[in-house]
Design a protein around this motif. Structure first.
Motif, PDB file in Angstrom:
ATOM      1  N   ALA A 103      -4.250  23.672  -4.798  1.00  0.00           N
ATOM      2  CA  ALA A 103      -5.629  24.150  -4.990  1.00  0.00           C
ATOM      3  C   ALA A 103      -6.493  23.152  -5.760  1.00  0.00           C
ATOM      4  N   VAL A 104      -5.966  21.986  -6.081  1.00  0.00           N
ATOM      5  CA  VAL A 104      -6.733  20.997  -6.846  1.00  0.00           C
ATOM      6  C   VAL A 104      -8.122  20.743  -6.252  1.00  0.00           C
ATOM      7  N   PRO A 105      -8.246  20.505  -4.929  1.00  0.00           N
ATOM      8  CA  PRO A 105      -9.578  20.187  -4.408  1.00  0.00           C
ATOM      9  C   PRO A 105     -10.575  21.330  -4.490  1.00  0.00           C
ATOM     10  N   ASN A 106     -10.104  22.543  -4.762  1.00  0.00           N
ATOM     11  CA  ASN A 106     -11.029  23.664  -4.933  1.00  0.00           C
ATOM     12  C   ASN A 106     -11.628  23.704  -6.340  1.00  0.00           C
ATOM     13  N   HIS A 107     -11.076  22.887  -7.235  1.00  0.00           N
ATOM     14  CA  HIS A 107     -11.513  22.924  -8.636  1.00  0.00           C
ATOM     15  C   HIS A 107     -12.011  21.570  -9.139  1.00  0.00           C
ATOM     16  N   ALA A 108     -11.849  20.534  -8.346  1.00  0.00           N
ATOM     17  CA  ALA A 108     -12.331  19.213  -8.743  1.00  0.00           C
ATOM     18  C   ALA A 108     -12.817  18.481  -7.498  1.00  0.00           C
ATOM     19  N   ASN A 109     -14.036  17.988  -7.527  1.00  0.00           N
ATOM     20  CA  ASN A 109     -14.568  17.290  -6.355  1.00  0.00           C
ATOM     21  C   ASN A 109     -14.299  15.789  -6.461  1.00  0.00           C
ATOM     22  N   ARG A 110     -14.687  15.073  -5.439  1.00  0.00           N
ATOM     23  CA  ARG A 110     -14.555  13.622  -5.357  1.00  0.00           C
ATOM     24  C   ARG A 110     -13.119  13.150  -5.563  1.00  0.00           C
ATOM     25  N   ILE A 111     -12.166  13.873  -4.987  1.00  0.00           N
ATOM     26  CA  ILE A 111     -10.776  13.409  -4.900  1.00  0.00           C
ATOM     27  C   ILE A 111     -10.457  13.218  -3.433  1.00  0.00           C
ATOM     28  N   LEU A 112     -10.156  12.013  -3.031  1.00  0.00           N
ATOM     29  CA  LEU A 112      -9.790  11.726  -1.651  1.00  0.00           C
ATOM     30  C   LEU A 112      -8.276  11.760  -1.525  1.00  0.00           C
ATOM     31  N   PHE A 113      -7.766  12.750  -0.778  1.00  0.00           N
ATOM     32  CA  PHE A 113      -6.333  12.856  -0.498  1.00  0.00           C
ATOM     33  C   PHE A 113      -6.040  12.204   0.845  1.00  0.00           C
ATOM     34  N   SER A 114      -5.018  11.378   0.901  1.00  0.00           N
ATOM     35  CA  SER A 114      -4.667  10.687   2.133  1.00  0.00           C
ATOM     36  C   SER A 114      -3.153  10.714   2.322  1.00  0.00           C
ATOM     37  N   ASP A 115      -2.718  11.060   3.542  1.00  0.00           N
ATOM     38  CA  ASP A 115      -1.287  11.167   3.811  1.00  0.00           C
ATOM     39  C   ASP A 115      -0.919  10.597   5.165  1.00  0.00           C
ATOM     40  N   GLY A 116       0.266  10.001   5.232  1.00  0.00           N
ATOM     41  CA  GLY A 116       0.889   9.661   6.498  1.00  0.00           C
ATOM     42  C   GLY A 116       1.734  10.843   6.941  1.00  0.00           C
ATOM     43  N   LEU A 117       1.511  11.355   8.125  1.00  0.00           N
ATOM     44  CA  LEU A 117       2.124  12.618   8.533  1.00  0.00           C
ATOM     45  C   LEU A 117       3.570  12.490   8.991  1.00  0.00           C
ATOM     46  N   VAL A 118       4.098  11.268   9.090  1.00  0.00           N
ATOM     47  CA  VAL A 118       5.543  11.115   9.329  1.00  0.00           C
ATOM     48  C   VAL A 118       6.292  11.209   8.001  1.00  0.00           C
ATOM     49  N   ASP A 119       5.675  10.753   6.950  1.00  0.00           N
ATOM     50  CA  ASP A 119       6.257  10.767   5.610  1.00  0.00           C
ATOM     51  C   ASP A 119       6.622  12.192   5.198  1.00  0.00           C
ATOM     52  N   PRO A 120       7.881  12.457   4.826  1.00  0.00           N
ATOM     53  CA  PRO A 120       8.252  13.818   4.414  1.00  0.00           C
ATOM     54  C   PRO A 120       7.454  14.342   3.227  1.00  0.00           C
ATOM     55  N   TRP A 121       6.953  13.439   2.376  1.00  0.00           N
ATOM     56  CA  TRP A 121       6.264  13.887   1.175  1.00  0.00           C
ATOM     57  C   TRP A 121       4.898  14.516   1.454  1.00  0.00           C
ATOM     58  N   HIS A 122       4.376  14.354   2.655  1.00  0.00           N
ATOM     59  CA  HIS A 122       3.082  14.988   2.934  1.00  0.00           C
ATOM     60  C   HIS A 122       3.185  16.506   2.853  1.00  0.00           C
ATOM     61  N   GLN A 123       4.410  17.031   2.978  1.00  0.00           N
ATOM     62  CA  GLN A 123       4.602  18.480   2.912  1.00  0.00           C
ATOM     63  C   GLN A 123       4.206  19.061   1.551  1.00  0.00           C
ATOM     64  N   LEU A 124       4.222  18.219   0.509  1.00  0.00           N
ATOM     65  CA  LEU A 124       3.875  18.686  -0.837  1.00  0.00           C
ATOM     66  C   LEU A 124       2.500  18.198  -1.278  1.00  0.00           C
ATOM     67  N   VAL A 165      -1.894  17.619  -0.356  1.00  0.00           N
ATOM     68  CA  VAL A 165      -3.036  18.328   0.217  1.00  0.00           C
ATOM     69  C   VAL A 165      -3.379  17.634   1.528  1.00  0.00           C
ATOM     70  N   PHE A 166      -2.744  18.069   2.603  1.00  0.00           N
ATOM     71  CA  PHE A 166      -2.978  17.406   3.886  1.00  0.00           C
ATOM     72  C   PHE A 166      -3.730  18.290   4.875  1.00  0.00           C
ATOM     73  N   GLN A 167      -4.040  19.510   4.466  1.00  0.00           N
ATOM     74  CA  GLN A 167      -4.860  20.380   5.322  1.00  0.00           C
ATOM     75  C   GLN A 167      -5.637  21.345   4.437  1.00  0.00           C
ATOM     76  N   GLN A 168      -6.884  21.547   4.773  1.00  0.00           N
ATOM     77  CA  GLN A 168      -7.745  22.428   3.995  1.00  0.00           C
ATOM     78  C   GLN A 168      -8.790  23.007   4.931  1.00  0.00           C
ATOM     79  N   LYS A 169      -9.101  24.281   4.789  1.00  0.00           N
ATOM     80  CA  LYS A 169     -10.000  24.936   5.727  1.00  0.00           C
ATOM     81  C   LYS A 169     -11.357  25.261   5.086  1.00  0.00           C
ATOM     82  N   ASP A 170     -11.822  24.377   4.233  1.00  0.00           N
ATOM     83  CA  ASP A 170     -13.118  24.632   3.616  1.00  0.00           C
ATOM     84  C   ASP A 170     -13.900  23.332   3.513  1.00  0.00           C
TER      85      ASP A 170
END
Length: 514
Positions: free
Chosen positions: A442-463, A465-470
């Motif tokens: 929920a970090v991006p709901n409480h702090a703006n101007r944070i760019l999250f970037s993930d490679g979707l093959v990397d297992p760590w993307h599961q933990l 912020v790689f999808q958000q509906k707002d």
């Protein structure tokens, strides 16, 4: 220690360059006046991987870099230091070669390993400095590299996220420098926090906790969700194999091979178990769980960092496992698959000069493995087999295995928190406390101007912020790729990299002047 092989997200380059100018916290910073010679370093990792920091192919610039030592407060939350000095030396490196007055200050946040001069000479953060006239500074994380409050394990109560975040804030608030070009950077400037993996989480949390100091943040492959039992990791490795040069038949074949090995390892037949280990060239690995963890995790590095990151001779691990092998065969018997995997593992051990003593969990704790402490007390990230049904990893790689390692981490050493007077327990991580304090996904709901970037093959993307509906979707970017891809120079021309720069182009229009 075998725990590191499976739990660590990134293990970084070897010893950092030595800096030799001491400064005080009160008078902020004075810098070493001579440039540091370029020196490409090599990583030390229990998942043998290739490259420099963040395991990325990097074209390291020849930018002059200055080193400094910052007098950091040892304990930010009380007067007692448990007999230690009130400050410790924290190492930093500065690249101001591209700085123009008013340009951004980028803090490359130190993570779970040594920092070095080269960290400010490559990657997306260097592209940003070059484009926007910025300066890059990296500060080594407490208890890593040369930045040690103490080498005594009893002092590990001082290794927490809270303490580390205040280290970075204090440093940023008091940083000032006159660049080689004669430009003055003054105290109180606004910063962009930039990091990858654990340090990516720290970058996001710095923006969340200290928005007056950190104007924006870039969080690459940042596992902000502290998950004790990270079962999704092994599933992601299985899913990745057909995507990175293997095949579905190979992924299924490896699963069957690991299951056949489990039949032997759980048989209680000591002769058969000893023969199995000997077949793999791992008879010196005394604990069956350590053996199972190493062998069944062989493909993990390729999934996390990409197939070219891990090789046996001139061939990738994935190609060696999958191309025309008994492992990938639909007709080969289990014994043939095991024999095939055994030959591959033995070749890997020789090709990568693996130190077999590091594969035993009973290796004595060393302060240089401080990440294990953080895993056992705060984060978890324990990459276990699926406890229910079909699993890619061996069933021996379970929660009890890792909890046993955490419990026996320091032997008879007790760690007392001198702020509370209580012993710090390290049998199981308190992930709920981390997730409550730093808000997890929920970090991006409480702090703006944070760019999250993930490679979707990397297992760590599961933990991460790689999808958000707002509305925060504009600050979430994904691509077909791997862990901390931003730190590579080889993908600068790819479309997804350009999209990240476009986001920063928009942000920089409103950035405060340094």
């Amino acid at each position: 220690m075998q725990f590191l092989k499976v739990a660590v997200s990134i293990l970084v380059a070897a010893q950092a360059a030595t800096a030799n100018i001491l400064t005080t916290h009160e008078t902020s910073l004075r810098l070493q006046q001579n440039n540091i010679d370029l020196g490409i370093e090599h990583p030390a990792s229990l998942i043998p991987v290739k490259g420099n920091r963040f395991n990325r192919v990097a074209l390291i610039s020849k930018d002059p870099v200055k080193a400094l030592i910052y007098k950091q407060t040892t304990n930010h939350f009380g007067k007692s230091t448990g007999g230690l000095n009130s400050t410790f030396d924290q190492y930093a490196w500065v690249n101001s070669a591209h700085y123009a007055p008013g340009g951004p200050l980028i803090l490359l946040v130190g993570g779970e390993g040594p920092a070095s001069q080269d960290d400010v000479r490559y990657g997306l953060h260097l592209d940003m400095a070059q484009k926007y006239g910025g300066a890059i500074v990296t500060l080594e994380h407490r208890f890593y590299g040369q930045s040690l409050p103490s080498s005594d394990p009893a002092s590990l109560w001082l290794l927490t996220v809270e303490q580390a975040l205040l280290d970075f804030k204090n440093f940023a608030d008091t940083f000032e420098i006159k660049t080689d070009a004669g430009h003055q950077i003054s105290k109180g400037s606004k910063w962009i926090a930039f990091g990858g993996s654990y340090s990516g989480s720290l970058a996001a949390w710095l923006r969340l906790e200290y928005p007056d100091t950190f104007w924006a943040a870039h969080a690459a492959s940042a596992p902000v969700w502290a998950e004790e039992l990270f079962v999704q990791y092994q599933q992601s490795v299985y899913t990745a194999i057909p995507q990175i040069g293997g095949s579905q038949a190979c992924a299924d074949g490896l699963t069957k091979t690991h299951m056949a090995m489990d039949t032997i390892l759980t048989s209680r037949n000591k002769k058969k178990i000893a023969a199995l280990k000997d077949q793999f060239g791992l008879s010196s690995v005394t604990d069956d769980r350590d053996f199972a963890s190493y062998v069944t995790g062989l493909a993990a590095g390729s999934a996390q960092y990409g197939p070219t990151s891990d090789n046996i001779g001139n061939q990738t691990v994935i190609a060696t496992l999958c191309n025309g092998t008994a492992i990938a065969s639909q007709t080969a018997k289990p014994a043939e698959k095991i024999a095939n995997l055994a030959e591959i593992v033995k070749a890997y051990l020789v090709s990568n000069k693996v130190d077999l003593t590091t594969l035993n969990s009973n290796t004595p704790f060393d302060i240089g493995n401080a990440w294990v402490w953080q895993v056992c007390t705060e984060f978890g990230y324990l990459q276990i087999a699926n406890p229910h049904g079909r699993t890619f990893y061996s069933k021996l790689v379970n929660d009890k295995y890792f909890q046993w390692q955490c419990k026996n981490l320091l032997g008879n050493v007790k760690v007392i928190d001198h702020n509370t007077g209580k012993e710090v327990k390290h049998t199981r991580p308190d992930t709920s406390a981390i997730n409550r304090r730093y808000l997890s996904l929920a970090v991006p709901n409480h702090a703006n101007r944070i760019l999250f970037s993930d490679g979707l093959v990397d297992p760590w993307h599961q933990l991460s912020v790689f999808q958000q509906k707002d509305h925060n979707q504009d600050f979430i970017r994904n691509h077909f790729g791997y862990h901390c891809d931003e730190f590579s120079s080889s993908n600068r021309t790819l479309a997804w990299r350009g999209e990240l720069i476009q986001v920063w182009d928009g942000l920089m229009k409103f950035a405060p002047k340094a």
